[in-house]
Scaffold this active site. Sequence first.
Site, PDB file in Angstrom:
ATOM      1  N   CYS A   1       0.831  -1.215   0.000  1.00 47.80           N
ATOM      2  CA  CYS A   1       0.000   0.000   0.000  1.00 47.80           C
ATOM      3  C   CYS A   1       0.859   1.255   0.000  1.00 47.80           C
ATOM      4  O   CYS A   1       1.321   1.711   1.054  1.00 47.80           O
ATOM      5  CB  CYS A   1      -0.924  -0.019   1.221  1.00 47.80           C
ATOM      6  SG  CYS A   1      -1.975   1.448   1.274  1.00 47.80           S
TER       7      CYS A   1
ATOM      8  N   CYS B   1      -0.533   4.141   2.021  1.00 45.48           N
ATOM      9  CA  CYS B   1      -0.432   3.984   3.487  1.00 45.48           C
ATOM     10  C   CYS B   1       1.004   4.236   3.950  1.00 45.48           C
ATOM     11  O   CYS B   1       1.224   4.867   4.979  1.00 45.48           O
ATOM     12  CB  CYS B   1      -0.798   2.571   3.937  1.00 45.48           C
ATOM     13  SG  CYS B   1      -2.251   1.882   3.190  1.00 45.48           S
ATOM     14  N   ASP B   2       1.966   3.708   3.222  1.00 48.28           N
ATOM     15  CA  ASP B   2       3.339   3.641   3.740  1.00 48.28           C
ATOM     16  C   ASP B   2       4.345   4.527   3.008  1.00 48.28           C
ATOM     17  O   ASP B   2       5.492   4.634   3.440  1.00 48.28           O
ATOM     18  CB  ASP B   2       3.837   2.180   3.679  1.00 48.28           C
ATOM     19  CG  ASP B   2       2.950   1.262   4.516  1.00 48.28           C
ATOM     20  OD1 ASP B   2       2.451   1.719   5.546  1.00 48.28           O
ATOM     21  OD2 ASP B   2       2.761   0.094   4.129  1.00 48.28           O
TER      22      ASP B   2
END
Length: 323
Positions: free
Chosen positions: A145, A148-149
Site C-alpha cells: 500500500c 499507506c506507507d
Amino acid sequence: MLPLPPNSIAMAEHVKCLIIGSGPAGYTAGIYASRADLNPLLIEGLQVGGQLTITNEVENFPGYPEGSSGPVIMEDIRNQALHVGTQMRPGIVTKVDFSSRPFHCWVDDKDEITADTVIVATGAQARWLGLPSEQKFRGFGVSTCATCDGNFFRKRTTVVIGGGDTALEDALYLSQLCAKVYIVHRRREFRGTAALQKLVLNTPNIEVVWNHVPVDILGQQEGFIKKVTGLQVREVETGEERVLEVNGVFEAIGVTPQSDLFKGQLEMDAQGYIVTQPGTGRTNIPGVFAAGDVQDPHYRQGIVAAGSGAIAGIEASRFLMEN
Ligand code: NAP
C-alpha cells in the site's frame, strides 16, 4: 480453521437482508435494499470502506467532476447508505451456514444472525509475491500500500513491482515523495491504462526496469530494527541478475478474492472468484447474492462494484417478493 461459535441459548438476531462487506458494492447494496424496505444490516469487516480507501486519486468514479480521493468517495457512499436506513455494524463474519433458509451467519465468532437473504460483498485483497525474505521485511520496508506507507520513504529510493493500474498509480504517488522510484515489470509493456502509462513515462524520477522479475529482498537487521537495502532482480531472457539499491519495496501485482469463508458452500472458479449468473448477482444458492470484486475477475472497478451492489440489492428484494 476458525473456532466454531460457542453454543448460546440467546435467540439469534433475524434480518431480511444481511450484507457482508463495506466497499462500493456492499454500501450500494445497502442503499438499494434499504429503499426496498429490507432494513438491511451491513457488517463492515476489517477494512471499512474497502480497497478504495487506500487509493489516493480517483478520476473515474462518476459524480466527482474534478476527481476525488478513495476515502472521500467511500465516506460519501457510506453516508448515503446510512441516510436511507442501512444499519452498519463493525465486525467480521467468521462463519456462515447457507445449507437452509433462513441462512445463519456468525459475527466475530459469537453473535449469530439469521437472514432471509445474504449479499456477499467481501471484495479482494492485495497479493504478495512470496519472495524468500518478503515476510521478514513486511512492515519494515515491504508493503502493498503506497498511499499507506509511502510517507516513510520521503526523499528515499523505492521500487514498485507490477505493470497494472495499481503499480502505475503507486509509482506516480511515490514519485511525489521519493527522490527516485523504479518500476520493475516482467514484460516490455504495461498492462495499465494509457493515460497512466503516459504520466509514468513522462515523470523524470521514475525509471522503468522492463523485462525483469524480483528474486529477493535484501536488507539488514540489528536487534529488532530491520531495514530494506535492495531488491535483487533477474532479466527474464538472459537470466542476468542485479541489485537495485532501494529503501522501500511496494508490491502491486494484483488481487485475490476474499472468498475463503464461503468455500464448500458457494460455487467458485479456480481463482476463488464466486460464480454468479451474469447480470444478476445470483450464486448457486437461491437467496445468496454476490457483488463487487469477490465475483468479478474482469473489471474490478469501484463503479462496476457499485453497479453490481445495486443489482444484488434489487435481486434480494425480488427474491423476497417471490418467496
Ligand atoms: P492487475 O491489473 O492484475 O496487474 C497486476 C500486474 O502485476 C500485472 O502487470 C502483472 O504482470 C504483474 N504481476 C502479476 N503477478 C506477478 C508476479 N508474480 N511477478 C511479477 N509481476 C506480476 O492488478 P492491479 O494493477 O492491482 O489492478 C487490478 C484491477 O483494478 C484492474 O482491473 C485495474 O484496472 C483496476 N484498478 C483501476 C484503477 C483506476 O482505474 N484508477 C486503479 C487501480 C486498479 P502482467 O502484466 O505481465 O500480467
